[in-house]
Design an enzyme around this catalytic site. Structure first.
Site, short mmCIF file in Angstrom:
data_model
loop_
_atom_site.label_atom_id
_atom_site.label_comp_id
_atom_site.label_asym_id
_atom_site.label_seq_id
_atom_site.Cartn_x
_atom_site.Cartn_y
_atom_site.Cartn_z
N LYS A 1 0.82 -1.21 0.00
CA LYS A 1 0.00 0.00 0.00
C LYS A 1 0.86 1.26 0.00
O LYS A 1 0.59 2.21 -0.75
CB LYS A 1 -0.95 -0.01 1.21
CG LYS A 1 -1.92 1.15 1.26
CD LYS A 1 -3.17 0.79 2.06
CE LYS A 1 -2.92 0.81 3.55
NZ LYS A 1 -2.99 2.19 4.09
N SER A 2 1.90 1.28 0.83
CA SER A 2 2.75 2.47 0.91
C SER A 2 3.45 2.75 -0.41
O SER A 2 3.53 3.90 -0.86
CB SER A 2 3.81 2.29 2.01
OG SER A 2 3.22 2.23 3.28
N ARG B 1 2.82 6.06 -3.10
CA ARG B 1 3.94 6.91 -3.48
C ARG B 1 4.28 6.77 -4.96
O ARG B 1 4.62 7.76 -5.63
CB ARG B 1 5.15 6.57 -2.61
CG ARG B 1 5.00 7.01 -1.15
CD ARG B 1 5.94 6.22 -0.24
NE ARG B 1 5.99 6.73 1.12
CZ ARG B 1 5.09 6.46 2.06
NH1 ARG B 1 4.04 5.69 1.78
NH2 ARG B 1 5.23 6.95 3.29
N GLY C 1 -5.17 8.15 5.22
CA GLY C 1 -4.35 9.16 5.88
C GLY C 1 -3.06 9.43 5.14
O GLY C 1 -2.60 10.58 5.05
N SER D 1 7.63 9.61 12.15
CA SER D 1 6.48 9.56 11.23
C SER D 1 6.98 9.58 9.80
O SER D 1 7.48 10.60 9.31
CB SER D 1 5.54 10.75 11.45
OG SER D 1 4.55 10.79 10.44
N GLN E 1 5.06 9.46 7.27
CA GLN E 1 4.15 10.29 6.48
C GLN E 1 4.55 11.76 6.53
O GLN E 1 4.55 12.45 5.50
CB GLN E 1 2.71 10.10 6.96
CG GLN E 1 2.17 8.71 6.68
CD GLN E 1 0.74 8.53 7.18
OE1 GLN E 1 0.14 9.44 7.73
NE2 GLN E 1 0.20 7.35 6.98
N ASP F 1 2.23 -0.74 11.81
CA ASP F 1 0.97 -1.30 11.29
C ASP F 1 0.75 -2.74 11.71
O ASP F 1 -0.34 -3.29 11.50
CB ASP F 1 0.94 -1.20 9.76
CG ASP F 1 0.73 0.23 9.28
OD1 ASP F 1 0.14 1.02 10.03
OD2 ASP F 1 1.17 0.54 8.16
N LYS G 1 -4.74 6.35 14.67
CA LYS G 1 -4.80 5.66 13.38
C LYS G 1 -6.26 5.65 12.89
O LYS G 1 -7.08 6.45 13.33
CB LYS G 1 -4.23 4.25 13.52
CG LYS G 1 -2.71 4.22 13.68
CD LYS G 1 -2.04 4.55 12.37
CE LYS G 1 -0.55 4.31 12.39
NZ LYS G 1 0.06 4.59 11.08
N ARG H 1 -6.37 2.32 18.00
CA ARG H 1 -6.03 0.90 17.93
C ARG H 1 -5.67 0.31 19.29
O ARG H 1 -5.88 -0.89 19.51
CB ARG H 1 -4.89 0.67 16.92
CG ARG H 1 -5.37 0.77 15.50
CD ARG H 1 -4.30 0.45 14.48
NE ARG H 1 -4.86 0.54 13.13
CZ ARG H 1 -4.16 0.64 12.02
NH1 ARG H 1 -2.83 0.66 12.08
NH2 ARG H 1 -4.75 0.71 10.84
#
Length: 427
Positions: free
Chosen positions: A22-23, A27, A93, A167, A169, A315, A342, A346
């Site tokens: 996914k990451s 990107r 996010g 982070s 992100q 994650d 998140k 969580r």
């Protein structure tokens, strides 16, 4: 579907490939949309979050087309068009935070970013504040802390910034903004986080220097599109690895999975718990190590997790909690403040669902203490969170479990429950 009932599963047996990372998909789509010309993203994740990214980039003028299992992207050559409507980031996010960096330096462009109810509650100030320090014009609810967020592209200047908390992100958003800024943009991390953005900068030939925990970039000129192969998502593979570890007689091999060392902290923790795990890197795609992982049923023991590993497995904490529920003794997991913000809280979601399955658990502001020994059959709630839905399917697999609202798994893993049932049936 109201709930998905998993009957007690015998040994899990077989090999599988999980969907694309996914990451890397997020990107890769963004950088191809910035590039000149046409490039393909091979074997990306096509799920809720990444399809939101594709739609947003289309609204910004990039051509994003599905070709079988792949994406074909024709980029804009560093200049997006102003969108005609609000950009809906859905539940993603990563998309919203990276998009803030991507749009901040698009001088004159105006855009409004929103998302679903969960995303509109998540903190954005950690990205907005350093972008404003670069000259970005961003506004939103609670002084820019919550979406919807309005961005007016403006001239940016480079920034030297130390992340207050790890982070990837925030780091990535600042690096993307740095491609449009005058001067050098430098981000220093307190501890390492996932480095997919840096690897993709190298793949596309974008300016980058890495020195220890400092990452630097600066203004780029036009750059050509390049094809990109997306590895399997380690975060998705983790569910099957832990399912095999906790289900007697099981042996599962996940092939073609990304083994980036900034993502595989879970393997280190599981090995310390006594897990029978093997893995091997066979090749690299766009700078990403790719290989296979084999997991066999193991008698796990509780451990105290090194908080320095949490950014390398942020994650995977829900599925680590699933393993801890079956381990002998106590597992202590610190450093979880980021999990409070998140897709769900969580920490709370893990604690409540473990209690519903008869597991003794203590919950602190940023820690969990789990006393393992097994679970009883029960019904669990995803709290609108894909990783909670999948982790608690895994924890209840040996005894049977009902997962409410299983569709949340589709955010990152379409077909998750089918793959789980296939491995159960293979025995």
């Amino acid at each position: 579907m109201d709930a998905f009932r998993l009957a007690p599963c015998g040994p899990l047996r077989g090999r599988l490939r999980v969907p694309g990372d996914k990451s890397v998909t997020h990107r890769g789509l963004m950088l191809l949309a910035l590039a000149e010309g046409e490039g393909r993203l091979f074997y990306p994740l096509k799920a809720g979050d990444t399809l939101s990214t594709a739609r947003v980039l289309q609204a910004l003028g990039a051509e994003v087309r599905e070709e079988g299992p792949h994406f074909l992207v024709r980029g804009r050559g560093l200049r997006f068009k102003e969108p005609e409507d609000v950009l809906d980031c859905g539940n993603a996010g990563t998309l919203m935070r990276l998009l803030l960096g991507l749009l901040a330096g698009q001088e004159g462009l105006f855009a409004v970013l929103t998302g679903d109810a969960s995303l509109r509650r998540r903190p954005m100030g950690r990205v907005v504040a350093p972008l404003r320090a670069m000259g970005a014009r961003v506004d939103g609810r609670e002084e820019g802390e919550r979406a919807p967020l309005a961005v007016r592209g403006a001239p940016l200047r480079g920034l030297r910034y130390t992340l207050p908390v790890p982070s990837a992100q925030v780091k990535s958003a600042l690096l993307l903004a740095g491609l449009f800024a005058e001067g050098v943009t430098e981000v220093e991390e307190p501890t390492p986080t996932r480095d997919h953005t840096e690897r993709l900068f190298r793949h596309f030939g974008l300016p980058l220097e890495v020195e220890g925990r400092r990452v630097r970039t600066w203004r780029t000129g036009p750059f050509p599109a390049k094809d990109l192969v997306v590895p399997g998502d380690f975060s998705s593979a983790a569910f099957f690895l832990v399912a095999a570890l906790v289900t007697p007689g099981s042996e599962v091999v996940v092939e073609g999975v990304g083994l980036n060392p900034t993502r595989t902290g879970l393997l280190t923790v599981l090995k310390a718990m006594g897990a029978d795990l093997e893995w091997r890197v066979l090749e690299g795609e766009a700078g990403e190590p790719v290989g296979w992982v084999r997991a066999r049923h193991s008698l796990l023991k509780g451990v105290a997790v090194d908080p320095g590993l949490i950014p390398l497995m942020v994650d995977e904490v829900p599925v680590l909690a699933a393993a801890a529920a079956w381990a002998e003794g106590e597992t202590y997991i610190p450093g979880l403040s980021e999990l409070r913000v998140k897709e769900s809280d969580r920490v709370r979601a893990i604690a409540e669902n473990l209690r519903a399955l008869g597991v003794e658990v203590e919950e602190g502001p940023d820690w969990l203490r789990i006393r393992g020994g097994g679970v009883r059959p029960g019904r669990v709630r995803p709290f609108h969170d894909h990783r909670i839905a999948m982790a608690f399917a895994v924890v209840g697999l040996p005894v049977g479990v009902e997962v409410e609202e299983p569709h949340w798994a589709e955010i990152s893993y379409p077909g998750f429950f089918q793959d789980l049932l296939r491995l159960c049936a293979a025995s």
